[in-house]
Design a protein around this motif. Structure first.
Motif, PDB file in Angstrom:
ATOM      1  N   THR A 187       0.840  -1.210   0.000  1.00  0.00           N
ATOM      2  CA  THR A 187       0.000   0.000   0.000  1.00  0.00           C
ATOM      3  C   THR A 187       0.872   1.256   0.000  1.00  0.00           C
ATOM      4  N   GLU A 188       0.204   2.414  -0.180  1.00  0.00           N
ATOM      5  CA  GLU A 188       0.918   3.692  -0.183  1.00  0.00           C
ATOM      6  C   GLU A 188       1.608   3.938   1.156  1.00  0.00           C
ATOM      7  N   THR A 207      10.665  13.888  -4.010  1.00  0.00           N
ATOM      8  CA  THR A 207      10.111  12.536  -4.026  1.00  0.00           C
ATOM      9  C   THR A 207       8.594  12.602  -4.014  1.00  0.00           C
ATOM     10  N   THR A 208       7.968  11.934  -4.963  1.00  0.00           N
ATOM     11  CA  THR A 208       6.503  11.917  -5.028  1.00  0.00           C
ATOM     12  C   THR A 208       6.026  10.471  -5.031  1.00  0.00           C
ATOM     13  N   ILE A 209       5.073  10.165  -4.149  1.00  0.00           N
ATOM     14  CA  ILE A 209       4.476   8.829  -4.122  1.00  0.00           C
ATOM     15  C   ILE A 209       3.048   8.946  -4.638  1.00  0.00           C
ATOM     16  N   LEU A 210       2.740   8.205  -5.697  1.00  0.00           N
ATOM     17  CA  LEU A 210       1.396   8.247  -6.280  1.00  0.00           C
ATOM     18  C   LEU A 210       0.728   6.892  -6.111  1.00  0.00           C
ATOM     19  N   GLU A 217       3.342   4.333  -7.409  1.00  0.00           N
ATOM     20  CA  GLU A 217       4.470   4.894  -8.172  1.00  0.00           C
ATOM     21  C   GLU A 217       5.317   5.766  -7.262  1.00  0.00           C
ATOM     22  N   HIS A 219       8.310   8.630  -7.736  1.00  0.00           N
ATOM     23  CA  HIS A 219       9.085   9.444  -8.673  1.00  0.00           C
ATOM     24  C   HIS A 219      10.137  10.255  -7.916  1.00  0.00           C
TER      25      HIS A 219
END
Lengths: 416, 416
Positions: A187-188, A207-210, A217, A219
């Motif tokens: 999970t996120e 940092t990006t969590i999608l 994802e 990034h």
């Protein structure tokens, strides 16, 4: 340096239109090391737009405004920008001549209203429009560079590319380096708990969590004032630690969809696939066939929404359905076997479950899904209870089934 | 009253995601007479978001912020809003308990980081989240009402609808009356050409035409300061004229999807359906099975992506494939017949075509699709050449197939 993007037009506030201009500009700015902090969409109202431009110019070093440069009454960008900067609008006869020539080339007399397009902010540089009538403007206003560009994408892009090269890129001093991961089976918040310590201290890496149901994802965008190498070394350092820690969940490091990954992996291993679906109702096949060229590896599927279809087409035994029910690991296994035999594919995936909102019981609640992968050398069954409403359960089931296929392709198939 | 919408998330600045939240909120606000002046998209940066919220609250009477309420480090909306309003964040033990219960229901231990979601702005009203872990917040801050809502659409919509009814609508002084139409078999510009004269003069009615591939929606929102009746009379006048002029294209006047309409119509007529799909690859079955309760009328389908599946499962003749090809009206007809016999459904729909980007020839270009409806009392075949890329061709084919079913259900089935 930071940038703010402003798109002008009431229609963008209540219609579903993807504003591709802002994404194009953000990506191109990132290439020269400028991050876009913010985007605004403002209706055709002069007070609102004046307010937006004035505040954006206080906040950012680069402000890009697109749209509202046409000839009609509701094209208010020139006036709003002049108000915001407290500068005069000057009438330029030479622009009228340019526009007149452009109309004449199309054998049309220039409408009188197009003279509105000849007003230019005092001190602005006029940006010629190679493909339309609205000229752009570039204003070097002390702390902020303001760009006024036309709304139509083709005109905007041509003009922006030129200003980027001539005016903006020379002001920049960042180098950018990017990495990307896609994970499944986690999970996120679990992902963040695993990797937060790794990325947290790195202020030069964004940092990006999608999260989408079933796929996470991550990034990383690293930047450096010194060299691309510096950005690369720091970003790769973080990325490799994340990769090691999250290895078992990794789908791909490319920015592609789960189905694109599966289709490419099947092609690479020269394997074909078929699917038998109950609760996903065709969604699994639909996702696979979104990929161009999927017909090379995907042979077909059966959507077995009724017990009769499960029996008559897929050959699930009457006895199995009676004893274990349509939603059971035994039924999933026979569905997978049935479709593999029917299509002659190398592997097959089957799903049966309760997508809801109705149909749940105490023993078999809404969200319960059985998934099965069948191949000559493997039979793998799993089950999950997925949270969320009907469509979310469908999407999670599809991604979990892709994950089942991915694991087989990664662990079993290559050993053959 | 004016509203500003703020969407939080770096991913929205450089990825192509349609922000449906802002459009939903703008439309619903419009129903109670509030126009949205502006939308902002802000990355996950606390300084930027603080700045955006602070300025928006100075400018508008209603500010809606979505996203950034999750449990991770980059979920910064709570903190930014507190900074912007210069208020404290308070920790609420009861929210932790709620979230713990939610995780326990899914048999998962609550990750420690989820306690971050228990921080609430001093003076805020907590808005319970019926379908996720992130609670929302409503702050009545003197000149401005500030709403913090979760990013996932389903959670956001449920929460927003409740706040709209309970808190915002009572502040407004417009009476609103709405009508809606969905049309198929006509384009957006053809629709506008047909109806522009009807709606153009009515300044109290906001008319919106929305286009998706294959379905056109027309929304009328009438408003009056005097009474609901005044709004209703004017809006109904316009709506009835549109209905008469566009009768042959009308799907429904309800705000439901095409598949919801088809499933309801089949239920009403007590008919069952099955599908045989080539180029839509399961998309037709997938759309039908999005509808809760679709299992009452949808028996199943076959995704026949290869010629072998067309022959072996659906019984398409070798000869037909050789003589006319897989993409032909003859193959579509045999596919429809095959699936109807296999499943025993009352009616069936089949599609075969070239979704692209590859596979086109001079005689059979990309976008060419044959569709066929089969029933005991009807055989109807049509073909189209659809513009657009792979996914758009799939969607158009699905909607055109629904239109074929709709026409049968409207004209032939009721006469039985």
């Amino acid at each position: 340096m930071r940038a703010i993007f402003i798109a002008v037009g009431s229609e963008m506030l209540d219609k579903e239109r993807v504003d591709t201009n802002s994404i194009y500009v953000a990506r191109r700015l990132m290439e020269v090391g400028i991050l876009t902090d913010m985007k605004m969409v403002v209706g055709d109202d002069i007070e609102n737009l004046t307010w937006a431009i004035k505040n954006a110019c206080k906040r950012a070093q680069i402000v890009i405004v697109t749209g509202g440069l046409g000839p009609t009454e509701d094209d208010i960008t020139r006036e709003a920008a002049a108000n915001a900067l407290k500068r005069e609008l000057l009438f330029k006869e030479e622009i009228v001549e340019d526009i007149t020539i452009r109309f004449r080339q199309r054998n049309i007399k220039m409408p009188e209203i197009n003279t509105r397009q000849a007003f230019v902010i005092d001190g602005a540089e006029v940006l010629p429009n190679a493909v339309g009538t609205a000229p752009g403007q570039y204003i070097d206003a002390e702390t902020c560079k303001l760009l006024l560009l036309p709304g139509p994408s083709r005109e905007m892009k041509l003009m922006f590319d030129k200003v980027l090269t001539d005016k903006i890129a020379p002001l920049c001093n960042f180098f950018i380096y990017k990495r990307c991961f896609k994970f499944a089976g986690i999970t996120e918040s679990e992902t963040d708990a695993e990797i937060a310590d790794i990325y947290a201290k790195h202020r030069n890496i964004r940092t990006t969590i999608l999260a989408t149901p079933g796929v996470i994802e991550v990034h990383l965008v690293g930047r450096s004032r010194k060299s691309e190498e510096e950005a690369r070394i720091e970003t790769d350092g973080v990325a490799e630690k994340i990769k090691t820690k999250m290895a078992e969940y990794l789908i791909t490091e490319e920015d592609i969809s789960f189905e694109e990954f599966i289709v490419a992996a099947l092609k690479h291993l020269k394997l074909t696939v078929s699917v038998a679906e109950s609760c996903t109702g065709g969604g699994l096949a639909n996702r696979l066939t979104h990929v161009p060229g999927s017909s090379d590896v995907f042979l077909g599927g059966v959507v077995a929404y009724s017990d009769e279809v499960k029996k008559n087409i897929l050959g699930v035994k009457e006895e199995t359905l009676k004893k274990h029910g349509a939603v059971s690991k035994e039924t999933a296994k026979e569905m997978a076997f049935g479709i593999r035999k029917l299509t002659g594919s190398d592997i097959s995936a089957a799903v049966t479950g309760i997508a809801g909102p109705g149909g749940g019981t105490k023993g078999k609640p809404v969200g319960l899904v059985f998934m099965h992968l069948s191949a000559a050398d493997a039979e793998v069954g799993i089950h999950k209870v997925f949270p969320g409403e009907r469509r979310v359960v469908k999407v999670r089931t599809i991604n979990e089934s892709f994950n089942l296929i991915k694991k087989y392709l990664g662990e079993i198939a290559p050993k053959k």
